[in-house]
Motif scaffolding. Sequence first.
Motif, PDB file in Angstrom:
ATOM      1  N   SER A 200       0.830  -1.209   0.000  1.00 38.88           N
ATOM      2  CA  SER A 200       0.000   0.000   0.000  1.00 38.88           C
ATOM      3  C   SER A 200       0.864   1.259   0.000  1.00 38.88           C
ATOM      4  O   SER A 200       0.517   2.266  -0.625  1.00 38.88           O
ATOM      5  CB  SER A 200      -0.951   0.003   1.201  1.00 38.88           C
ATOM      6  OG  SER A 200      -0.245   0.123   2.430  1.00 38.88           O
ATOM      7  N   VAL A 201       1.991   1.215   0.695  1.00 38.39           N
ATOM      8  CA  VAL A 201       2.919   2.353   0.733  1.00 38.39           C
ATOM      9  C   VAL A 201       3.504   2.600  -0.657  1.00 38.39           C
ATOM     10  O   VAL A 201       3.571   3.738  -1.126  1.00 38.39           O
ATOM     11  CB  VAL A 201       4.051   2.092   1.755  1.00 38.39           C
ATOM     12  CG1 VAL A 201       5.163   3.124   1.596  1.00 38.39           C
ATOM     13  CG2 VAL A 201       3.508   2.122   3.175  1.00 38.39           C
ATOM     14  N   ILE A 202       3.915   1.534  -1.336  1.00 39.49           N
ATOM     15  CA  ILE A 202       4.484   1.649  -2.685  1.00 39.49           C
ATOM     16  C   ILE A 202       3.446   2.204  -3.649  1.00 39.49           C
ATOM     17  O   ILE A 202       3.728   3.119  -4.434  1.00 39.49           O
ATOM     18  CB  ILE A 202       4.996   0.280  -3.174  1.00 39.49           C
ATOM     19  CG1 ILE A 202       6.194  -0.177  -2.337  1.00 39.49           C
ATOM     20  CG2 ILE A 202       5.383   0.356  -4.654  1.00 39.49           C
ATOM     21  CD1 ILE A 202       6.644  -1.585  -2.637  1.00 39.49           C
ATOM     22  N   ASP A 203       2.242   1.659  -3.591  1.00 41.89           N
ATOM     23  CA  ASP A 203       1.178   2.106  -4.505  1.00 41.89           C
ATOM     24  C   ASP A 203       0.867   3.587  -4.296  1.00 41.89           C
ATOM     25  O   ASP A 203       0.669   4.332  -5.259  1.00 41.89           O
ATOM     26  CB  ASP A 203      -0.085   1.268  -4.293  1.00 41.89           C
ATOM     27  CG  ASP A 203       0.083  -0.163  -4.783  1.00 41.89           C
ATOM     28  OD1 ASP A 203       1.064  -0.432  -5.507  1.00 41.89           O
ATOM     29  OD2 ASP A 203      -0.753  -1.019  -4.432  1.00 41.89           O
ATOM     30  N   LEU A 204       0.819   4.015  -3.033  1.00 39.93           N
ATOM     31  CA  LEU A 204       0.550   5.425  -2.732  1.00 39.93           C
ATOM     32  C   LEU A 204       1.673   6.311  -3.259  1.00 39.93           C
ATOM     33  O   LEU A 204       1.424   7.367  -3.850  1.00 39.93           O
ATOM     34  CB  LEU A 204       0.389   5.620  -1.227  1.00 39.93           C
ATOM     35  CG  LEU A 204       0.172   7.063  -0.752  1.00 39.93           C
ATOM     36  CD1 LEU A 204      -1.099   7.642  -1.367  1.00 39.93           C
ATOM     37  CD2 LEU A 204       0.104   7.120   0.775  1.00 39.93           C
ATOM     38  N   ALA A 205       2.921   5.880  -3.046  1.00 39.54           N
ATOM     39  CA  ALA A 205       4.067   6.670  -3.501  1.00 39.54           C
ATOM     40  C   ALA A 205       4.064   6.807  -5.019  1.00 39.54           C
ATOM     41  O   ALA A 205       4.346   7.887  -5.556  1.00 39.54           O
ATOM     42  CB  ALA A 205       5.369   6.017  -3.031  1.00 39.54           C
ATOM     43  N   LEU A 206       3.739   5.737  -5.725  1.00 41.42           N
ATOM     44  CA  LEU A 206       3.704   5.781  -7.181  1.00 41.42           C
ATOM     45  C   LEU A 206       2.568   6.674  -7.684  1.00 41.42           C
ATOM     46  O   LEU A 206       2.724   7.404  -8.664  1.00 41.42           O
ATOM     47  CB  LEU A 206       3.554   4.365  -7.744  1.00 41.42           C
ATOM     48  CG  LEU A 206       4.751   3.430  -7.511  1.00 41.42           C
ATOM     49  CD1 LEU A 206       4.456   2.038  -8.048  1.00 41.42           C
ATOM     50  CD2 LEU A 206       6.012   3.989  -8.154  1.00 41.42           C
ATOM     51  N   THR A 207       1.426   6.614  -6.999  1.00 42.93           N
ATOM     52  CA  THR A 207       0.292   7.468  -7.375  1.00 42.93           C
ATOM     53  C   THR A 207       0.642   8.937  -7.203  1.00 42.93           C
ATOM     54  O   THR A 207       0.341   9.771  -8.069  1.00 42.93           O
ATOM     55  CB  THR A 207      -0.943   7.123  -6.522  1.00 42.93           C
ATOM     56  OG1 THR A 207      -1.324   5.763  -6.755  1.00 42.93           O
ATOM     57  CG2 THR A 207      -2.117   8.030  -6.880  1.00 42.93           C
ATOM     58  N   GLU A 208       1.276   9.267  -6.091  1.00 37.60           N
ATOM     59  CA  GLU A 208       1.670  10.656  -5.836  1.00 37.60           C
ATOM     60  C   GLU A 208       2.692  11.119  -6.866  1.00 37.60           C
ATOM     61  O   GLU A 208       2.661  12.271  -7.307  1.00 37.60           O
ATOM     62  CB  GLU A 208       2.240  10.775  -4.420  1.00 37.60           C
ATOM     63  CG  GLU A 208       1.191  10.585  -3.328  1.00 37.60           C
ATOM     64  CD  GLU A 208       1.783  10.631  -1.941  1.00 37.60           C
ATOM     65  OE1 GLU A 208       3.032  10.520  -1.825  1.00 37.60           O
ATOM     66  OE2 GLU A 208       1.025  10.768  -0.962  1.00 37.60           O
ATOM     67  N   GLU A 209       3.595  10.232  -7.259  1.00 39.41           N
ATOM     68  CA  GLU A 209       4.603  10.578  -8.265  1.00 39.41           C
ATOM     69  C   GLU A 209       3.951  10.853  -9.617  1.00 39.41           C
ATOM     70  O   GLU A 209       4.323  11.802 -10.322  1.00 39.41           O
ATOM     71  CB  GLU A 209       5.620   9.440  -8.391  1.00 39.41           C
ATOM     72  CG  GLU A 209       6.757   9.730  -9.354  1.00 39.41           C
ATOM     73  CD  GLU A 209       7.765   8.608  -9.419  1.00 39.41           C
ATOM     74  OE1 GLU A 209       8.435   8.465 -10.459  1.00 39.41           O
ATOM     75  OE2 GLU A 209       7.887   7.848  -8.424  1.00 39.41           O
TER      76      GLU A 209
END
Length: 218
Positions: A200-209
């Motif tokens: 979930s942390v990775i997915d959120l970081a990629l979405t924000e990027e």
Amino acid sequence: MYERKDTQPPALVIKNATFITSAARADQFIKPDKPMIAVCGKSNVGKSSFINMLANRKKLAKTSSEPGRTRLVNYFDFGEFILADLPGYGFARVSKGEKEKWAKTLDQFFKDKEKIAHVFMLVDSRHDPTADDTQMIEFLHYHMIPFTVTLTKSDKLSRMKLNEHIKAIAADLYLGRSNLLATSSETGYGKNDVLAKIRSVIDLALTEEEMEDEEDEE
């Protein structure tokens, strides 16, 4: 002892975690091009064993029976993210100067908080949080760095005792029970919960990027 293992499939599969480098000072810290997740906790809380559990390797992070062994920031490549193993805090049998050096390293690492996607703060499930643990929580709250309190060595407790300790530790740290994950590097208990959180942390970081990239294009 409570030795139940996870039965659900992992949300994230770690295939080949590798050591990258160690850093003793700020100018040696790396600036990864993928999400970075940090692991912190007091000396002898089980950080190396926790990292080895996630990596499916016994000796990726070096373990030691002597607390206070990790004095550097150690970086590992976990494929979809970078893991930073931070120096343990709160070890009594080191000099004041050494403690100050470790504290400075931690302060410098967290100063560039935009590079940190998440922090797993490890606490021994068998004991009350220390004053250093509480101070670390306050530090993360103050700097608005997202974190999850991760309880280690939960296999040393019965299911009833573990539940009692989770409630007590959550109360001591002024957190909801859902903010704590219980784990055991010996049995693998809780590993999939941690992997799900990392996913979930990775997915959120990629979405924000992606959102930032779209804003730059406009």
